[in-house]
Design a protein around this motif. Structure first.
Motif, short mmCIF file in Angstrom:
data_model
loop_
_atom_site.label_atom_id
_atom_site.label_comp_id
_atom_site.label_asym_id
_atom_site.label_seq_id
_atom_site.Cartn_x
_atom_site.Cartn_y
_atom_site.Cartn_z
N LEU A 141 0.85 -1.30 -0.05
CA LEU A 141 -0.03 0.04 0.16
C LEU A 141 0.84 1.09 0.05
O LEU A 141 1.88 1.40 0.42
CB LEU A 141 -0.95 -0.08 1.16
CG LEU A 141 -1.83 -1.28 1.26
CD1 LEU A 141 -2.80 -1.17 2.58
CD2 LEU A 141 -2.68 -1.35 -0.03
N PRO A 142 0.26 2.28 -0.57
CA PRO A 142 1.12 3.47 -0.64
C PRO A 142 1.41 4.16 0.64
O PRO A 142 0.46 3.86 1.74
CB PRO A 142 0.14 4.70 -1.30
CG PRO A 142 -0.90 3.76 -2.04
CD PRO A 142 -0.99 2.45 -1.21
N ALA A 143 2.48 4.71 1.09
CA ALA A 143 2.91 5.12 2.39
C ALA A 143 3.06 6.78 2.33
O ALA A 143 3.24 7.49 1.26
CB ALA A 143 4.20 4.54 2.87
N VAL A 144 3.24 7.43 3.42
CA VAL A 144 3.61 8.74 3.37
C VAL A 144 4.91 9.39 3.39
O VAL A 144 5.14 10.22 3.27
CB VAL A 144 2.90 9.33 4.93
CG1 VAL A 144 1.35 9.36 4.73
CG2 VAL A 144 3.14 8.87 6.02
N THR A 145 5.86 8.33 3.68
CA THR A 145 7.30 8.35 3.44
C THR A 145 8.05 7.48 2.72
O THR A 145 7.32 6.44 2.49
CB THR A 145 7.94 8.74 4.79
OG1 THR A 145 8.79 9.02 4.91
CG2 THR A 145 7.62 7.31 5.82
N SER A 146 9.19 7.51 2.69
CA SER A 146 10.06 6.47 1.90
C SER A 146 10.09 5.35 2.67
O SER A 146 10.37 5.21 4.09
CB SER A 146 11.50 7.05 1.47
OG SER A 146 11.31 8.08 0.56
N ARG A 147 9.92 4.25 2.18
CA ARG A 147 9.82 2.78 2.61
C ARG A 147 10.84 1.97 2.34
O ARG A 147 10.93 1.95 0.93
CB ARG A 147 8.41 2.19 2.57
CG ARG A 147 8.38 1.06 2.77
CD ARG A 147 6.75 0.41 1.97
NE ARG A 147 6.31 -0.76 2.49
CZ ARG A 147 6.56 -2.01 2.03
NH1 ARG A 147 7.42 -2.28 1.13
NH2 ARG A 147 6.02 -3.12 2.39
N TYR A 148 11.89 1.46 3.22
CA TYR A 148 13.01 0.77 2.45
C TYR A 148 12.90 -0.79 2.82
O TYR A 148 12.53 -1.11 3.80
CB TYR A 148 14.18 1.47 3.24
CG TYR A 148 14.69 2.57 2.57
CD1 TYR A 148 15.41 2.90 1.46
CD2 TYR A 148 13.92 3.84 3.26
CE1 TYR A 148 15.63 4.29 1.04
CE2 TYR A 148 14.53 5.00 3.08
CZ TYR A 148 15.32 5.34 1.86
OH TYR A 148 15.37 6.61 1.43
N SER A 149 13.14 -1.77 1.85
CA SER A 149 13.34 -3.04 2.36
C SER A 149 14.33 -3.93 1.59
O SER A 149 14.87 -3.24 0.45
CB SER A 149 11.87 -3.55 1.87
OG SER A 149 11.41 -3.26 0.60
N ILE A 150 14.38 -5.08 1.72
CA ILE A 150 15.00 -5.96 1.03
C ILE A 150 14.08 -7.02 0.60
O ILE A 150 13.81 -7.80 1.32
CB ILE A 150 16.43 -6.69 1.46
CG1 ILE A 150 17.49 -5.34 1.75
CG2 ILE A 150 16.87 -7.50 0.71
CD1 ILE A 150 18.53 -5.82 2.68
N ALA A 151 13.63 -7.15 -0.57
CA ALA A 151 12.94 -8.20 -1.19
C ALA A 151 13.73 -9.32 -1.89
O ALA A 151 14.69 -8.96 -2.66
CB ALA A 151 11.95 -7.95 -2.25
N GLY A 152 13.56 -10.64 -1.62
CA GLY A 152 14.58 -11.73 -1.96
C GLY A 152 13.63 -13.15 -2.41
O GLY A 152 12.48 -13.28 -2.11
N TRP A 153 14.41 -13.73 -3.28
CA TRP A 153 13.61 -15.05 -3.48
C TRP A 153 14.62 -16.25 -3.50
O TRP A 153 15.52 -16.13 -4.10
CB TRP A 153 12.92 -14.80 -4.93
CG TRP A 153 11.82 -13.83 -4.97
CD1 TRP A 153 10.62 -14.04 -4.90
CD2 TRP A 153 12.28 -12.36 -5.10
NE1 TRP A 153 10.05 -12.88 -4.78
CE2 TRP A 153 10.88 -11.66 -5.20
CE3 TRP A 153 13.47 -11.68 -5.63
CZ2 TRP A 153 10.71 -10.43 -5.34
CZ3 TRP A 153 13.25 -10.25 -5.76
CH2 TRP A 153 12.03 -9.61 -5.58
N PHE A 154 14.12 -17.26 -3.06
CA PHE A 154 14.92 -18.55 -3.14
C PHE A 154 14.22 -19.26 -4.28
O PHE A 154 13.09 -19.41 -4.32
CB PHE A 154 14.54 -19.13 -1.60
CG PHE A 154 14.82 -18.65 -0.45
CD1 PHE A 154 16.19 -18.94 0.09
CD2 PHE A 154 14.07 -17.86 0.19
CE1 PHE A 154 16.52 -18.41 1.11
CE2 PHE A 154 14.61 -17.28 1.42
CZ PHE A 154 15.78 -17.57 1.82
#
Ligand code: AKG
Ligand code: FE2
Length: 216
Positions: A195-208
């Protein structure tokens, strides 16, 4: 006797992280197909990953599928990404931990996972990723998805939740992207959206994954 390649503090050794890894995660994936945990990475590692990604200006708009039509992409997803190369010690540490998890999932669940790939992602204010699945049924390419959240502070009214659905489209869970939370789920089975956020959102997405190929 096997020693960790990267130094760990005794405090980390005291955390029940190995139980999470060897028992809780395989059990949860086998029984529910998903799990949310805060115990996979040390707060120190997450903090340093956050500092690295929030400092970078080389993340680029993500694409979907092979048809690289940026207009179509931006209706579906607006995140900016950069693949982890493992060249920095920090990224190598993250990838090494995920590789332990990969091996454990193979031992416990016989998933035959051959590799793990991951990217940093930044969703700026208003960015989203519409409901999708990470792998097409039967392709057995991306098998297990992981997402680790990096923002040190995230308030419950900032939006940016990951929403997980079951195969019938019923909402299973909304996950706030708070620092250190990692979500795992079976890539083929759980539609999800950001969902959209009000500020920058940081993550690491990964796949096995079970084999190398063109990333989708
Ligand atoms: O950031 C998230 O919570 C999920 C990201 C995602 O679904 C993806 O990159 O495929
Ligand atoms: Fe996804």
């Amino acid at each position: 006797m096997q020693y960790h390649e990267t130094p760990v503090t005794p405090v980390e050794l005291l955390q029940p992280v190995d139980v999470v890894l060897t028992e809780a995660l395989p059990d949860a994936l086998a029984q529910c197909g998903w799990m949310i945990t805060e115990q996979v990475f040390s707060p120190r590692l997450i903090q340093e990953l956050y500092e690295e990604v929030s400092d970078r200006n080389d993340l680029t708009p993500a694409s979907i599928g092979r048809a690289d039509d940026q207009q179509r992409n931006s209706r579906v997803r607006r995140d900016k990404t950069r693949w982890l190369s493992g060249q920095s010690p920090l990224q190598a540490e993250y990838l090494a931990r995920m590789d332990q998890i990969r091996q454990q999932l193979n031992r416990s669940l016989y998933l035959g996972l051959q590799e793990f790939e991951a990217h940093y992602a930044r969703y700026d204010a208003g960015d989203f990723y519409r409901t999708h699945v990470d792998a097409l049924k039967g392709q057995r390419n991306r098998v297990v998805t992981s997402v680790t959240y990096l923002n040190p502070v995230w308030q419950s009214d900032w939006g940016g939740e990951l929403v997980l659905y079951d195969e019938s489209g019923a909402q299973l869970r909304r996950v706030l992207p708070t620092m250190g939370t990692t979500v795992f789920f079976m890539s083929e089975e759980f539609p999800h959206e950001v969902l959209p956020a009000v500020t920058s959102r940081y993550s690491i997405a990964g796949w096995f994954r079970v084999s190398s190929g063109v990333a989708i």
